[in-house]
Design a protein around this motif. Structure first.
Motif, mmCIF file in Angstrom:
data_model
loop_
_atom_site.group_PDB
_atom_site.id
_atom_site.type_symbol
_atom_site.label_atom_id
_atom_site.label_comp_id
_atom_site.label_asym_id
_atom_site.label_seq_id
_atom_site.Cartn_x
_atom_site.Cartn_y
_atom_site.Cartn_z
ATOM 1 N N SER A 1 30.879 33.205 40.934
ATOM 2 C CA SER A 1 30.889 33.933 40.493
ATOM 3 C C SER A 1 31.519 34.761 41.896
ATOM 4 C CB SER A 1 29.125 34.083 40.494
ATOM 5 O OG SER A 1 28.451 34.575 42.058
ATOM 6 N N ILE A 2 31.933 34.910 42.718
ATOM 7 C CA ILE A 2 32.197 35.821 43.542
ATOM 8 C C ILE A 2 34.259 34.871 43.740
ATOM 9 C CG2 ILE A 2 30.701 37.133 44.247
ATOM 10 C CD1 ILE A 2 31.457 35.265 47.631
ATOM 11 N N LEU A 3 34.423 34.004 43.006
ATOM 12 C CA LEU A 3 35.262 33.322 43.992
ATOM 13 C C LEU A 3 36.425 34.018 43.229
ATOM 14 C CD1 LEU A 3 36.647 30.680 44.689
ATOM 15 C CD2 LEU A 3 36.474 29.411 42.897
ATOM 16 N N GLU B 1 28.754 33.598 34.855
ATOM 17 C CA GLU B 1 28.850 35.519 35.380
ATOM 18 C C GLU B 1 29.695 35.525 36.305
ATOM 19 O OE1 GLU B 1 28.500 37.308 32.349
ATOM 20 O OE2 GLU B 1 27.142 35.666 31.466
ATOM 21 N N ASP B 2 31.007 36.629 36.126
ATOM 22 C CA ASP B 2 31.176 36.979 37.270
ATOM 23 C C ASP B 2 30.812 37.901 37.690
ATOM 24 O OD1 ASP B 2 34.045 35.564 36.173
ATOM 25 O OD2 ASP B 2 34.435 36.733 35.016
ATOM 26 N N ARG B 3 30.645 38.208 39.307
ATOM 27 C CA ARG B 3 30.241 39.184 39.800
ATOM 28 C C ARG B 3 30.921 39.230 41.715
ATOM 29 N NH1 ARG B 3 26.751 39.031 44.316
ATOM 30 N NH2 ARG B 3 26.939 36.494 44.095
ATOM 31 N N PRO B 4 31.893 40.521 41.084
ATOM 32 C CA PRO B 4 32.721 41.195 42.090
ATOM 33 C C PRO B 4 31.489 41.652 43.363
ATOM 34 C CG PRO B 4 33.609 42.368 39.807
ATOM 35 C CD PRO B 4 32.618 41.288 40.041
ATOM 36 N N ILE B 5 31.756 41.200 44.174
ATOM 37 C CA ILE B 5 30.751 41.727 45.747
ATOM 38 C C ILE B 5 30.721 43.260 46.534
ATOM 39 C CG2 ILE B 5 32.960 41.474 48.047
ATOM 40 C CD1 ILE B 5 30.259 39.862 48.631
ATOM 41 N N TYR B 6 31.889 43.723 45.516
ATOM 42 C CA TYR B 6 31.896 44.919 46.283
ATOM 43 C C TYR B 6 30.592 45.743 44.367
ATOM 44 C CZ TYR B 6 35.741 44.840 42.577
ATOM 45 O OH TYR B 6 36.622 44.583 41.524
#
Length: 233
Positions: A84-86, A102-107
């Motif tokens: 998801s944060i790759l 689900e893509d989840r940008p860490i910021y």
């Protein structure tokens, strides 16, 4: 043509598919004209008799972690969380056990986000943006270092983070050289200069966030809500 036949023979000899028909059936399961299908088999077992990978969690593949009493980031044990944060800016779809990741940008999960920092390597004409933010889980912090949008180093702690606990920095380091296993960068002069510069900016951000928290607590004693420095864009 002989090279293709040799590759096919190697796949059939060293994979769970011993006929070309079975192999083609797996490839036909890929939706669309392109894609990659990853198949895991022949897993080893631990000394306790468990498989080295855990498939009991629905739609995920997990690594069995030893219960050492130390909290580790979810991405170290969950393939779904890691994927998801790759990618910093995903351009493809990843599915694990039939379910889309689900893509989840860490910021996006951080507080006190600040996008005003940047780093200028000598080899580049443009500055590299750095995003700093305060992680809700104070146990997990450090630099999230990407290369060409792909995560290389996660939660890498620099020297100044002894006094900057809980802070995460996100930076895309296309000017650095990843190691062959894509888990680190070559420890060359460019890498050391980057870490040194980011560490200094981290210290500045830490001082700013400390002042922000102090001012917020003074002005909102009855309701200490976290107010971000800058909303995510």
């Amino acid at each position: 043509m002989w090279e293709n036949q040799a590759s096919l023979r190697d796949i059939l000899d060293h994979s769970p598919f011993n006929t070309e028909e079975k192999l083609l059936t797996e490839l036909q399961a890929i939706e669309g004209p392109t894609g990659t299908r990853i198949i895991i088999w022949n897993l080893r077992r631990t000394s306790e008799g468990n498989m080295e990978l855990d498939f009991t969690t629905e739609n995920d593949i997990r690594i069995i972690c030893n219960d050492s009493g130390t909290s580790v980031p979810e991405i170290h044990s969950s393939l779904r969380a890691y994927c998801s944060i790759l990618y910093l800016r995903p351009s493809m779809q990843i599915n694990i056990r039939g379910q889309k990741v689900e893509d989840r940008p860490i910021y996006e999960s951080l507080d006190y986000i600040d996008r005003s920092y940047s780093y200028k390597p000598l080899t580049l004409e443009e500055k590299i943006p750095i995003i700093f933010g305060d992680n809700k889980s104070k146990e997990h912090y450090g630099l999230m270092m990407y290369h060409k949008k792909r995560l290389i180093k996660a939660y890498h702690r620099v020297t100044t983070q002894m006094t900057s606990i809980g802070i995460i920095g996100v930076i895309e380091c296309n000017h650095l050289t990843p190691t062959p296993n894509k888990q680190d960068f070559d420890n060359d002069d460019a890498y050391r200069k980057t870490i040194k510069s980011v560490a200094e900016k981290l210290r500045n951000y830490s001082e700013k966030i400390s002042k922000n928290v102090s001012d917020n607590n003074s002005n909102n004693n009855s309701d200490n809500k976290i107010v971000p420095i800058e909303e995510p864009k």
